[in-house]
Design an enzyme around this catalytic site. Structure first.
Site, mmCIF file in Angstrom:
data_model
loop_
_atom_site.group_PDB
_atom_site.id
_atom_site.type_symbol
_atom_site.label_atom_id
_atom_site.label_comp_id
_atom_site.label_asym_id
_atom_site.label_seq_id
_atom_site.Cartn_x
_atom_site.Cartn_y
_atom_site.Cartn_z
ATOM 1 N N ARG A 106 -18.990 -4.423 -6.902
ATOM 2 C CA ARG A 106 -19.134 -2.954 -6.279
ATOM 3 C C ARG A 106 -20.469 -2.697 -5.771
ATOM 4 O O ARG A 106 -21.476 -3.547 -6.376
ATOM 5 C CB ARG A 106 -18.585 -1.921 -7.126
ATOM 6 N N PHE A 137 -10.362 -0.782 -18.449
ATOM 7 C CA PHE A 137 -9.175 0.401 -18.747
ATOM 8 C C PHE A 137 -7.906 -0.300 -18.039
ATOM 9 O O PHE A 137 -6.960 0.004 -18.718
ATOM 10 C CB PHE A 137 -9.725 1.604 -18.034
ATOM 11 N N GLU A 141 -5.702 6.625 -16.951
ATOM 12 C CA GLU A 141 -5.166 5.552 -16.246
ATOM 13 C C GLU A 141 -3.718 5.267 -16.294
ATOM 14 O O GLU A 141 -3.219 4.567 -15.463
ATOM 15 C CB GLU A 141 -6.079 4.260 -17.139
#
Lengths: 349, 283
Positions: free
Chosen positions: A202, A119, A94
């Protein structure tokens, strides 16, 4: 032999499995990350962010996408499949994904970078702050699993992402409610010249706001429903919950207004203060986030500074690392279900 | 005007450029009475080679699209880069006296928003190479043949994010990326090699898939050869030049100091240091 938790009360280790009767959970059994947010009988749209990004990319050559091994889990795959040469799979890294997005922005591109909210907020914070926000670069960080939208436990539950990102100068923070708003917000944040953090719903995402004739405007809070007893001030999917709670409460002759605040920062203080100042209503903020540092405290602070003194309550997650379990069970347990919201409001009136 | 100083830049020798960079840095250090002068003196030779041999840029047009980019990860080396940019004519030399002062364009830690020619905001270590990866991808996407140089430090190799970027650069075959490591074996708390296992340096980068060279970073001929080889290398690998340098190079009484990461220099010592330098002005 009994093992005592070594560090006292915080351990969740149990001596044995004890099934509970999940209140209002409809027999939900899975803690899987793909568990549906709220699909019972509601219309849904598949991957609204991915499709919106693909449309956007058709019109704008500067749009590029990056993901850190989570393209399929952030709906980025829709864009990646349509524009494979404009998608950068950065691997499980990340920090370099965020830094590389900054570098692409320096060279004139508008990168959309996706990962999970935990993250981005916890692991990549310094990189977002210094490589992107400090230089006001047009990188759009779009993150799945915001707040409590997975039953996987604290490793994947970004219950404090808004608190973390609200403190970052230059960063615009968006928490859309449903599929329609997610698609509209994707276009709107691309048009915004600065950096953005957007929470992502999502997969199959409920379609809620369309029937209210609602259209997303970056930085604007909008009244979805009016009412004389309670003013819900909500963001994200909690707007869908408080709309349902408002229906429920109407049966008990409690008339609730809903002010939807999808842009957490900069906060639309003017609209929020004006709505809260209308006399006689209990103000209830509702957010998919810890009660610390998110929408609720942002609204409370704004009202105090604006000199608007009203009864005020918060619906939100407790200041705890949350349990693993099925999402409907957890939402009820932590007060985000329609039943729990309705009960809370009645107890506060 | 395309200033390719290696070709167009008159007859001024690299030794003279390095001398001028050291002198500019000493003058800035004197303004504050302290600072990262050790790093600037140590890196002066490699900066002479980047800015007066290897890189293409236009001094009066720091945003020129065709320029080679120079990313300074290590914000505290700003004094060194300012010194080089002043010598290059990117920054005016009358701003030397403002180094680190209120409202100066030359803050002690390098930031893109303050200084023309400063490409990124450094200072939080382990960021530069990752940003460079993205910018190198962007250059390729634009079919811009410029090189991307990233100056990082040995201490910065302790940051895990640097190694994410090391792997990513190989993954994307960034043959337009040249990492330059100033290995002076000094970080804030002491010798770098006593902090995290750092050897073997070049072999480690090579094992990750980089075209790696390790040289004496205070040897101008070695630097020129290494930068030429890095640019000319035909393979798809990103390139790294590990420059073993000596902190405070060129001023022997400062080189002898044990703690050189952030040094305090007495007022009369600046004069003494400048006198040493001026006595050895190269042609």
């Amino acid at each position: 032999m009994t093992h005592e938790p070594p560090f006292g009360a915080h351990s969740r280790r149990k001596s044995k499995y004890t099934p509970r009767v999940a209140p209002g959970a409809g027999g939900a059994r899975t803690s899987a990350m793909i568990a549906s947010l709220d699909a019972e009988g509601r219309e849904t749209v598949a991957a609204p962010f991915g499709h919106a990004l693909r449309e956007l990319a058709a019109a704008r050559d500067d749009i590029v996408g990056l993901s850190a091994d989570l393209s399929k889990y952030t709906d980025m795959h829709v864009f990646a499949n349509a524009y494979p040469d404009r998608f950068y799979q950065m691997g499980m890294a990340e920090q370099v994904m965020i830094s590389a997005a900054a570098g692409l922005a320096r060279e004139g591109f508008t990168p959309f970078a996706t990962t999970y909210a935990v993250f981005a907020s916890r692991r990549a914070y310094d990189f977002i702050a210094m490589a992107i926000a400090e230089e006001n670069l047009p990188v759009k960080i779009v993150c799945a699993l915001p707040g409590l939208t997975t039953g996987y436990g604290p490793s994947h539950q970004a219950t404090e992402d808004l608190a973390i990102f609200r403190g970052m100068p230059n960063l615009t923070v968006v928490d859309p409610c449903d599929a329609v708003e997610t698609a509209q917000a994707t276009h709107a944040i691309a048009a915004h010249p600065g950096p953005v953090y957007m929470r992502l719903l999502r997969g199959k995402v409920p379609d809620v706001l369309g029937r209210y004739g609602y259209k997303f405007k970056l930085g604007k809070a909008q009244t979805i429903r009016d009412g004389r007893d309670v003013l819900f001030v909500s963001s994200g999917f909690m707007t869908m919950r408080v709309l349902d709670a408002a229906e429920r409460l109407a049966a008990d002759d409690v008339d609730c207004a809903v002010l939807h605040v999808p842009t957490i920062k900069p906060l639309d203080v003017e609209t929020i203060a004006a709505e809260a100042a209308k006399s006689g209503r209990l103000v209830v903020t509702a957010e998919n986030h810890t009660v610390i540092g998110g929408l609720g405290e942002a609204v409370a602070g704004a009202l105090m500074r604006a000199g608007v003194h009203v009864p005020f309550r918060q619906v939100g997650l407790p200041d705890e690392f949350l349990d693993a379990g099925a999402l409907p069970t957890l939402h009820h347990q932590y007060g985000l279900s329609v039943d729990a919201i309705s009960a809370s409001v009645k107890s506060w009136l | 005007m395309t200033a390719d100083p290696a070709k167009a830049g008159s007859n001024v020798s690299l030794a003279r450029r390095a001398w001028a960079i050291r002198r500019n840095a000493l003058l800035m250090g004197e303004v504050q009475g302290q600072g990262y002068i050790g790093q600037a003196l140590g890196a002066a030779d490699l900066l002479a080679v980047t800015h007066f041999h290897a890189m293409r840029y236009r001094p009066g047009e720091p945003e020129w699209e065709g320029r080679d980019r120079f990313y300074l990860s290590i914000g505290h080396y700003a004094i060194a880069l300012y010194a080089a940019m002043i010598e290059a004519g990117i920054l005016p030399d009358d701003e030397i006296a403002t180094y680190g002062m209120d409202d100066s364009r030359l803050p002690m830690s390098g930031m893109a928003s303050y200084t023309p020619g400063m490409e990124i905001t450094g200072g939080s270590l382990g960021h530069g190479l990752g940003i460079a990866v993205g910018a190198a991808l962007g250059l390729k996407r634009k079919q811009n043949p410029a090189f991307l140089y990233n100056l990082l430090s040995d201490g910065e190799l302790g940051e895990g994010s640097t190694w994410e970027a090391v792997m990513s650069a190989v993954q994307w075959k960034l043959d337009n990326l040249i990492a330059v490591v100033d290995f002076n074996n000094q970080q804030a708390d002491g010798p770098t090699r006593e902090a995290l296992a750092r050897t073997p340096e070049a072999a480690k980068w090579a094992a990750f898939g980089w075209y790696a060279q390790e040289i004496d970073g205070n040897d101008l001929n070695a630097l020129v050869a290494a930068f030429d080889a890095a640019r000319a290398h035909a393979g798809p690998e990103p390139r790294v030049i590990i420059c073993n340098t000596r902190m405070c190079k060129g001023i022997p009484f400062l080189e002898a100091r044990e703690k050189t990461h952030f040094i305090r220099v007495e007022p009369d010592e600046w004069t003494k240091a400048l006198a040493i330098l001026d006595a050895e002005k190269p042609e």
